[in-house]
Design an enzyme around this catalytic site. Structure first.
Site, PDB file in Angstrom:
ATOM      1  N   PHE A 136      55.661  47.256  74.446  1.00 17.16           N
ATOM      2  CA  PHE A 136      54.767  46.318  75.122  1.00 17.16           C
ATOM      3  C   PHE A 136      53.333  46.587  74.680  1.00 17.16           C
ATOM      4  CE2 PHE A 136      52.054  44.606  78.447  1.00 17.16           C
ATOM      5  CZ  PHE A 136      52.619  43.346  78.615  1.00 17.16           C
ATOM      6  N   ASP A 221      49.505  53.054  70.748  1.00 18.35           N
ATOM      7  CA  ASP A 221      49.027  52.318  71.920  1.00 18.35           C
ATOM      8  C   ASP A 221      49.141  53.261  73.118  1.00 18.35           C
ATOM      9  OD1 ASP A 221      48.826  50.808  74.229  1.00 18.35           O
ATOM     10  OD2 ASP A 221      49.955  49.111  73.455  1.00 18.35           O
ATOM     11  N   LYS A 250      43.375  50.410  80.818  1.00 14.15           N
ATOM     12  CA  LYS A 250      43.843  50.721  82.165  1.00 14.15           C
ATOM     13  C   LYS A 250      42.875  51.600  82.943  1.00 14.15           C
ATOM     14  CE  LYS A 250      48.726  49.617  81.727  1.00 14.15           C
ATOM     15  NZ  LYS A 250      48.927  48.518  82.649  1.00 14.15           N
TER      16      LYS A 250
HETATM   17  C1  LIG Z   1      51.193  50.083  76.495  1.00 21.08           C
HETATM   18  C2  LIG Z   1      50.434  48.869  76.907  1.00 21.08           C
HETATM   19  N1  LIG Z   1      49.711  48.225  75.998  1.00 21.08           N
HETATM   20  C3  LIG Z   1      48.993  47.130  76.321  1.00 21.08           C
HETATM   21  C4  LIG Z   1      48.992  46.636  77.595  1.00 21.08           C
HETATM   22  C5  LIG Z   1      48.193  45.400  77.923  1.00 21.08           C
HETATM   23  O1  LIG Z   1      47.101  45.746  78.681  1.00 21.08           O
HETATM   24  P1  LIG Z   1      46.281  44.611  79.483  1.00 21.08           P
HETATM   25  O2  LIG Z   1      47.194  44.083  80.535  1.00 21.08           O
HETATM   26  O3  LIG Z   1      45.085  45.331  80.026  1.00 21.08           O
HETATM   27  O4  LIG Z   1      45.919  43.563  78.486  1.00 21.08           O
HETATM   28  C6  LIG Z   1      49.739  47.289  78.591  1.00 21.08           C
HETATM   29  C7  LIG Z   1      49.773  46.766  79.973  1.00 21.08           C
HETATM   30  O5  LIG Z   1      50.628  47.074  80.755  1.00 21.08           O
HETATM   31  C8  LIG Z   1      50.479  48.428  78.236  1.00 21.08           C
HETATM   32  O6  LIG Z   1      51.222  49.084  79.132  1.00 21.08           O
END
Ligand SMILES: Cc1ncc(COP(=O)(O)O)c(C=O)c1O
Length: 393
Positions: A136, A221, A250
């Site tokens: 994700f 990520d 986050k």
């Molecule tokens: C690993 C990861 N990357 C990216 C995101 C996307 O972040 P945002 O919702 O702040 O765009 C999330 C959100 O849960 C995430 O868990």
């Protein structure tokens, strides 16, 4: 006037499956509704409220900054932006930071950086990005394309060209997908939204080796795993595998919107003036909050306590596993999950809400636990006792 929930139903797009709860106040590990009921929060804003709700150091930093200077835009410099970038750089890869406003925004930056790096090096052909199935990375078009989950992608096709998906921990698949047309391998060291699946260190090492051999960037990520969630400041520090780029968001600004893409020295100047931008990015208020967060996370003993509480939580959850109430327990630090023998995770999260405990299910069978990093053992006990009762029927 309509109540809080009625207003959302009328005026807010129905993109979220919300639980029937509205909160007006937060303190530490608890959220409070309009009647003053306290809810023990094991969701923590999906790993945003890592220091708990309204941590005094964050509140003070924000109050001070908001009274001084709220925004200038990126045509100018402000002290908090440079200072937070220094703290992130020195605590991770060295190099430089691009500030975004979200996790998806941080990943967009990493994707564009990788594409431009590939093109600068070898022309347009070097543009392929490998990501992992069940991963994700966000909901914008590029990050959705990186998010190899067909159900999330399907309604929005066609996606971006040039992405290749490999199964997590599939060494052979990764090697087969690699060639000199790849500009980046992008992955979460622990797949969070996919159900808290840590990647094995051999896979990370092979990814490192293959990226190096094919002059591709290794991008981690760390939007969910970063900022102490796994018991280290960044999850890559568990494996000894150093990526070229990490993305953060986050909890970085103590629950204010922020994202950050940190690139190691040779790659930190790939994106020059005019190549990437976002108007709110790196504003003084979230950056002042981020500086306060970094101070708390790096205080002596803080990360060790995250590790210890995570270990305690898993040991308690394993007792449920010994009794057959859950079928799997996994996680790192305070990023943990259990699998249930039946597809009852949403129902159990609903029962938890009725018991004034906030839990999140990532799928029909999986419950994920992301408490604030300041959680206490007695709170973990309360959640495990609730699960024991709910899963025994
Ligand atoms: C690993 C990861 N990357 C990216 C995101 C996307 O972040 P945002 O919702 O702040 O765009 C999330 C959100 O849960 C995430 O868990």
């Amino acid at each position: 006037m309509d109540g809080i929930i009625e207003q959302y139903e009328k005026y807010v797009m129905p993109t979220y499956g919300r639980q029937p709860a509205a909160f007006v106040r937060g303190q530490g590990c608890y959220l409070y509704d309009e009647e003053g009921n306290a809810y023990l929060d094991f969701v923590a804003g999906l790993s945003i409220n890592n220091l708990g709700h309204c941590h005094p150091a964050v509140v003070a930093a924000v109050q001070e900054q908001v009274a001084e200077l709220i925004h200038t835009c990126n045509l100018y410099y402000t002290r908090p932006g440079g200072e937070l970038a220094r703290l992130l750089s020195e605590s991770s890869l060295g190099g430089k930071v691009f500030f975004a406003n979200s996790g998806a925004g941080a990943n967009e930056c990493a994707i564009k950086l990788a594409r431009k790096y590939g093109r600068d090096l070898a022309g347009e052909g070097k543009h392929r990005i490998i990501t992992l199935e069940n991963g994700f990375h966000g909901r914008t078009m590029a990050t959705l394309t990186a998010t190899a989950q067909p159900a999330k992608q399907e309604p929005f096709k066609p996606l971006l060209p040039g992405f290749t998906y490999v199964a997590p921990n599939d060494l052979v698949g990764l090697a087969a997908a690699m060639d000199d047309s790849v500009c980046a391998i992008m992955l979460e060291p622990v797949q969070g939204e996919g159900g808290v699946h840590p990647l094995n260190s051999e896979f990370l090492q092979v990814a490192r080796e293959l990226a190096g051999r094919h002059q591709a960037l290794l991008v981690f990520d760390e939007v969910q795993t970063g900022m102490g969630r796994t018991g280290k400041l960044y999850a890559y520090q568990h494996s000894g595998v150093k990526p070229d780029v990490i993305t953060l968001a986050k909890s970085l600004a103590g629950a204010l919107p922020i994202g950050a893409c940190v690139a190691a020295p040779p790659y930190s100047d790939v994106l020059g003036p005019g190549t990437h931008a976002t108007t709110f990015g790196g504003g003084p208020v979230p950056c002042a909050a981020g500086i306060a967060v970094m101070r708390e996370l790096t205080a002596p003993g803080f990360l060790e306590s995250v590790d210890a509480r995570g270990e305690y939580m898993r040991s308690m959850l394993r007792k449920l596993q010994d009794r057959g109430l859950v079928t799997g327990v996994r996680g790192l630090g305070l990023m943990n999950a259990v699998d249930l023998p039946e597809p009852r995770a949403a129902e159990v999260a609903g029962q938890a809400l009725a018991a004034k405990i906030l839990l999140n299910n990532t799928s029909a069978n999986t419950l994920r636990f992301l408490p604030p990093l300041i959680v206490e053992e007695r709170m973990i006990d309360q959640v495990v006792e609730f699960l024991e009762t709910a899963l025994s029927v």
